[in-house]
Each structure stands twice: as C-alpha cells, then as structure tokens.
Design an enzyme around this catalytic site. Structure first.
Site, PDB file in Angstrom:
ATOM      1  N   GLU A   1      -2.807   7.639  -4.564  1.00  0.00           N
ATOM      2  CA  GLU A   1      -3.245   7.026  -5.826  1.00  0.00           C
ATOM      3  C   GLU A   1      -4.745   7.188  -6.079  1.00  0.00           C
ATOM      4  O   GLU A   1      -5.201   7.062  -7.218  1.00  0.00           O
ATOM      5  CB  GLU A   1      -2.868   5.538  -5.864  1.00  0.00           C
ATOM      6  CG  GLU A   1      -3.657   4.666  -4.889  1.00  0.00           C
ATOM      7  CD  GLU A   1      -3.313   3.192  -5.021  1.00  0.00           C
ATOM      8  OE1 GLU A   1      -2.115   2.861  -4.999  1.00  0.00           O
ATOM      9  OE2 GLU A   1      -4.242   2.378  -5.148  1.00  0.00           O
TER      10      GLU A   1
ATOM     11  N   ARG B   1       0.858  -1.177   0.000  1.00  0.00           N
ATOM     12  CA  ARG B   1       0.000   0.000   0.000  1.00  0.00           C
ATOM     13  C   ARG B   1       0.897   1.230   0.000  1.00  0.00           C
ATOM     14  O   ARG B   1       1.932   1.251   0.677  1.00  0.00           O
ATOM     15  CB  ARG B   1      -0.916   0.025   1.238  1.00  0.00           C
ATOM     16  CG  ARG B   1      -2.116  -0.896   1.159  1.00  0.00           C
ATOM     17  CD  ARG B   1      -3.147  -0.478   0.109  1.00  0.00           C
ATOM     18  NE  ARG B   1      -4.290  -1.372   0.068  1.00  0.00           N
ATOM     19  CZ  ARG B   1      -4.409  -2.440  -0.730  1.00  0.00           C
ATOM     20  NH1 ARG B   1      -3.435  -2.749  -1.554  1.00  0.00           N
ATOM     21  NH2 ARG B   1      -5.506  -3.176  -0.705  1.00  0.00           N
TER      22      ARG B   1
ATOM     23  N   HIS C   1      -1.315   0.111  -9.725  1.00  0.00           N
ATOM     24  CA  HIS C   1      -2.035  -0.852  -8.886  1.00  0.00           C
ATOM     25  C   HIS C   1      -2.624  -1.991  -9.725  1.00  0.00           C
ATOM     26  O   HIS C   1      -3.833  -2.222  -9.711  1.00  0.00           O
ATOM     27  CB  HIS C   1      -3.136  -0.141  -8.083  1.00  0.00           C
ATOM     28  CG  HIS C   1      -3.461  -0.852  -6.795  1.00  0.00           C
ATOM     29  ND1 HIS C   1      -3.698  -0.201  -5.626  1.00  0.00           N
ATOM     30  CD2 HIS C   1      -3.577  -2.175  -6.507  1.00  0.00           C
ATOM     31  CE1 HIS C   1      -3.955  -1.070  -4.670  1.00  0.00           C
ATOM     32  NE2 HIS C   1      -3.895  -2.289  -5.184  1.00  0.00           N
TER      33      HIS C   1
HETATM   34  P1  NAI Z   1      -1.227 -11.239   4.669  1.00  0.00           P
HETATM   35  O1  NAI Z   1      -2.146 -10.775   5.734  1.00  0.00           O
HETATM   36  O2  NAI Z   1      -1.261 -12.670   4.241  1.00  0.00           O
HETATM   37  O3  NAI Z   1       0.288 -10.906   5.101  1.00  0.00           O
HETATM   38  C1  NAI Z   1       0.684  -9.691   5.691  1.00  0.00           C
HETATM   39  C2  NAI Z   1       2.049  -9.881   6.306  1.00  0.00           C
HETATM   40  O4  NAI Z   1       2.479  -8.617   6.831  1.00  0.00           O
HETATM   41  C3  NAI Z   1       2.077 -10.874   7.485  1.00  0.00           C
HETATM   42  O5  NAI Z   1       3.271 -11.616   7.416  1.00  0.00           O
HETATM   43  C4  NAI Z   1       2.104  -9.947   8.697  1.00  0.00           C
HETATM   44  O6  NAI Z   1       2.710 -10.562   9.809  1.00  0.00           O
HETATM   45  C5  NAI Z   1       3.000  -8.837   8.143  1.00  0.00           C
HETATM   46  N1  NAI Z   1       2.979  -7.621   8.941  1.00  0.00           N
HETATM   47  C6  NAI Z   1       1.948  -7.082   9.648  1.00  0.00           C
HETATM   48  N2  NAI Z   1       2.395  -5.986  10.297  1.00  0.00           N
HETATM   49  C7  NAI Z   1       3.708  -5.850  10.005  1.00  0.00           C
HETATM   50  C8  NAI Z   1       4.725  -4.911  10.380  1.00  0.00           C
HETATM   51  N3  NAI Z   1       4.459  -3.900  11.227  1.00  0.00           N
HETATM   52  N4  NAI Z   1       5.983  -5.071   9.869  1.00  0.00           N
HETATM   53  C9  NAI Z   1       6.253  -6.096   9.022  1.00  0.00           C
HETATM   54  N5  NAI Z   1       5.337  -7.008   8.649  1.00  0.00           N
HETATM   55  C10 NAI Z   1       4.080  -6.878   9.120  1.00  0.00           C
HETATM   56  O7  NAI Z   1      -1.489 -10.271   3.434  1.00  0.00           O
HETATM   57  P2  NAI Z   1      -1.155 -10.538   1.892  1.00  0.00           P
HETATM   58  O8  NAI Z   1      -2.311 -11.202   1.241  1.00  0.00           O
HETATM   59  O9  NAI Z   1       0.191 -11.140   1.774  1.00  0.00           O
HETATM   60  O10 NAI Z   1      -1.134  -9.041   1.347  1.00  0.00           O
HETATM   61  C11 NAI Z   1      -0.173  -8.102   1.809  1.00  0.00           C
HETATM   62  C12 NAI Z   1      -0.597  -6.718   1.376  1.00  0.00           C
HETATM   63  O11 NAI Z   1      -0.484  -6.610  -0.050  1.00  0.00           O
HETATM   64  C13 NAI Z   1      -2.098  -6.404   1.648  1.00  0.00           C
HETATM   65  O12 NAI Z   1      -2.275  -5.919   2.961  1.00  0.00           O
HETATM   66  C14 NAI Z   1      -2.395  -5.351   0.622  1.00  0.00           C
HETATM   67  O13 NAI Z   1      -2.177  -4.096   1.205  1.00  0.00           O
HETATM   68  C15 NAI Z   1      -1.375  -5.613  -0.495  1.00  0.00           C
HETATM   69  N6  NAI Z   1      -2.007  -6.054  -1.739  1.00  0.00           N
HETATM   70  C16 NAI Z   1      -1.682  -5.412  -2.900  1.00  0.00           C
HETATM   71  C17 NAI Z   1      -2.265  -5.783  -4.100  1.00  0.00           C
HETATM   72  C18 NAI Z   1      -1.877  -5.141  -5.397  1.00  0.00           C
HETATM   73  O14 NAI Z   1      -2.627  -5.286  -6.381  1.00  0.00           O
HETATM   74  N7  NAI Z   1      -0.759  -4.434  -5.474  1.00  0.00           N
HETATM   75  C19 NAI Z   1      -3.281  -6.834  -4.134  1.00  0.00           C
HETATM   76  C20 NAI Z   1      -3.490  -7.507  -2.874  1.00  0.00           C
HETATM   77  C21 NAI Z   1      -2.898  -7.093  -1.712  1.00  0.00           C
END
Ligand code: NAI
Length: 334
Positions: A263, A234, A295
């Site tokens: 964005e 994000r 995005h």
């Molecule tokens: P997820 O929930 O499976 O993984 C998130 C990870 O971030 C976990 O390992 C969690 O422990 C870690 N995390 C949480 N707080 C943290 C911190 N303070 N420091 C370091 N790590 C931390 O989520 P997923 O599915 O892997 O997605 C990650 C992010 O990707 C989403 O939150 C979303 O914002 C973004 N995303 C972007 C997309 C795009 O089209 N560019 C599409 C889908 C998601």
C-alpha cells in the site's frame, strides 16, 4: 521541539495545529513520505513525526541521526515499519500512539462485513443507474453465524462487542486471552480450528515476523468454502497472491481489505489519473466480491483528535523527561 512531520495531508495539519495551539513546538509539515531521498527535507529538525507508510529502517534512521534527530514520534499504534534495534543503537527514542480509538477501526471492520454481505457496493451503483434488480445481491443473516477473531487486543475486542451485538458466535485466536471477549462468549481455539469453523474471519493482530503471511495458501485452504475474510490490521498479514488464487477458485467467498501489502506506493494519494502499475492490486479490483478501502479504519474525528493530542504529549514529555510518554523499544512497549 523542532519537528519534521512527514506524510501529512490537510487533515493531519488541521488536527496537529489544534493540539499544538499553545505553539510549544515548531511543526514543519511535509507531504512527502519519509525515505532516504526525503531525509534532507527534515532540515534542522530534532524530531521526526511519521505515519504508517514512512520508511524507518536502519539506513534512514542513520541518516536522520547524522542530521541531529533524537526522537521519532509515530502517529500510529503499529510500529512494524521501524527498525527498533537500529533506533536504540543510534540513541533515537521512538514514541507512538498506543491507542486512540479502537472503535474507529472496529466500526470500519463492521462496515466492510456489512457491505460485503449485503453487496452494498453493487447495490449503490445499480440503484443510481435505475437498476432495481436483486439478482446477485443475496446475503445471509449475521445472527447465529460464527466470527473468528485473530487478535483480541483493543480493536479485536471492540469488534467482538459489535459482532456479539449482531448475535454472532465468537471464536478467538491470540497469544493472550481477553477476559472481556470471554465474557461475550468468545472461545479461544487454535488457528486451524478457528479457520475451519468461521463464516467470517477478521484479522486484528499486529504485523510481526510471526504474523507475516499468517493467512497464506495453507490457511486459506483450512477456511470454510465461501467464508469471508476481512483484514483491517496490516497488509503483510495476508499473502495477497494466495488470496487471489482462493478467490478465483471460489473457495474464498468474499474479501474486505483496509490494508494491502504494497500500500505504500498507493494509499493516501489521489492516483485517479495515473496508470495503476501494481498488477496484483489491479487484479483484486476486478472481483465483484472484494471491497477495498485505502487504510481509512482510523479516520474518524475522535481518532484524529486523539492521535494529534497524544503525539504532542509525546513531544512535551520527551522535552521534560528525555523519553516520550509512550515509548516503544525492542525490550518493552509502554
Ligand atoms: P493490540 O496490541 O491491542 O492487540 C493486538 C492483538 O493481537 C493482541 O490480542 C495480541 O495478543 C494479538 N496477537 C499478537 N500476535 C499474534 C499472533 N501471532 N496471532 C494472533 N494474535 C496475535 O493492538 P490493536 O490496537 O488492537 O491493533 C491491532 C492492529 O490493528 C495494529 O497492530 C495495527 O496493525 C492495526 N491497525 C489498523 C488501523 C487501520 O486504520 N486500519 C489503525 C490502527 C491499528
């Protein structure tokens, strides 16, 4: 259910219509982004379907509830744009798509790494103009390089698998360790250690108050000189102004972005004949070592199919059980 579907484009309609082929729900497609001014466009809908740049703060939720909206279904995994406490207080249930294709985003992240490293964006333009000079296109072998993963959930761990395939060493930083990443050889370290040792830093954490501007001037200063930063999580995780300063001094070697702090006013629209008003974004576009996509990490056939199917399923389950299958609330995320 009667659903007002905000921020829709042709492809959203195509995939949602396919998922709703049985016609159980009435889907009213709106191109407009959801904010206070577009709430009336929801008409008599009892649910709203929203995307990443729709506004779902307390004010908007209150206005939706006053019109009879009882459910918000997000076509995204991230829910940082929803005031969950306000939704709970107003009795509005919120559903999301917890996982659709982590591979889509992980593979797009790899595309940004490869494009930046081998200067594909420059090479493409040069060759089309008959310029076959290699000056300025020098890259580095990925094998043996260190990749730092900030967040190792579904997307971070899928990206770890890809980079392990290139023969990279993996460092990781996340509150919870992922056994699959450890099996790939990833070592969990504090963030400063990851930043200092990585040739490529890739962000895969959600945007929360803890991660807002996680990569700020101090964090950038801790990175290796000349390292690459890639953000497909994000926009708010990165302090864009600090990144511009680090690019200007040459401390940051290259930058790949699929997301941007502001964005909401830019992405998912054709603004090619409009004057760009965002000077920070305009400055980013001037750097030869920056590649930005709008995005599109999630934008694959498989991901759009899953997003549409899970969204319709959230509506189905809400109708029968009073809560979406993948409910997200202040207390717990299912
Ligand atoms: P997820 O929930 O499976 O993984 C998130 C990870 O971030 C976990 O390992 C969690 O422990 C870690 N995390 C949480 N707080 C943290 C911190 N303070 N420091 C370091 N790590 C931390 O989520 P997923 O599915 O892997 O997605 C990650 C992010 O990707 C989403 O939150 C979303 O914002 C973004 N995303 C972007 C997309 C795009 O089209 N560019 C599409 C889908 C998601």
């Amino acid at each position: 259910m009667h659903v007002a579907v905000y921020s829709t484009r042709r492809y959203d309609r195509e995939f949602l219509d396919r998922a709703n082929a049985a016609g159980r729900h009435r889907l009213d497609y709106l191109e407009a982004r959801l904010d206070l001014s577009t709430v009336p466009a929801a008409g008599a809908a009892d649910a709203v379907c929203a995307f990443v740049n729709d506004r779902l703060d307390a004010e908007v939720l209150r206005a939706l509830q006053a019109r009879g909206v009882r459910l918000v279904v997000l076509r995204s995994a991230g829910f940082n744009h929803v005031d969950l406490a306000a939704a709970a207080a107003l009795g509005i249930a919120v559903g999301r798509v917890p996982a659709y294709s982590p591979h889509a985003v992980a593979e797009h992240t790899a595309a940004l790494v490869l494009a930046l490293n081998r200067k594909i964006h420059k090479a493409y333009a040069r060759v089309r103009e008959g310029n076959f000079s290699l000056d300025g296109l020098l890259g580095f072998d990925l094998v043996g390089r260190t990749v730092g993963l900030v967040g190792t959930g579904q997307i971070g761990s899928a990206f770890a698998r890809i980079m392990a395939g290139f023969g990279c060493h993996l460092l990781a930083h996340a509150p919870d360790e992922d056994p699959a990443c450890i099996a790939l050889g990833a070592r969990y370290v504090p963030l400063p250690e990851l930043l200092a040792a990585s040739d490529i830093v890739s962000l895969h954490c959600p945007l929360t108050p803890d991660t807002h501007h996680l990569i700020d001037a101090a964090a950038l200063a801790q990175m290796k000189r000349g390292a690459m930063l890639v953000n497909t999580s994000r926009g708010g995780v990165v302090d864009t102004r600090a990144v511009i300063r680090a690019l200007k001094t040459g401390h940051l070697g290259s930058l790949g972005l699929d997301v941007y702090e502001e964005e909401g006013d830019l992405f998912f629209r054709d603004l090619s004949s409009v004057v760009l008003r965002d000077d920070v974004f305009a400055r980013l576009l001037t750097f030869p070592n920056v590649v930005i996509t709008g995005h599109q990490g999630f934008f694959t056939e498989e991901a759009l199919t899953a997003i549409a199917d899970i969204t319709i399923d959230n509506l189905d389950v809400f109708e029968s059980e009073g809560r979406p299958r993948h409910a997200v609330s202040v207390e717990r995320v299912v």
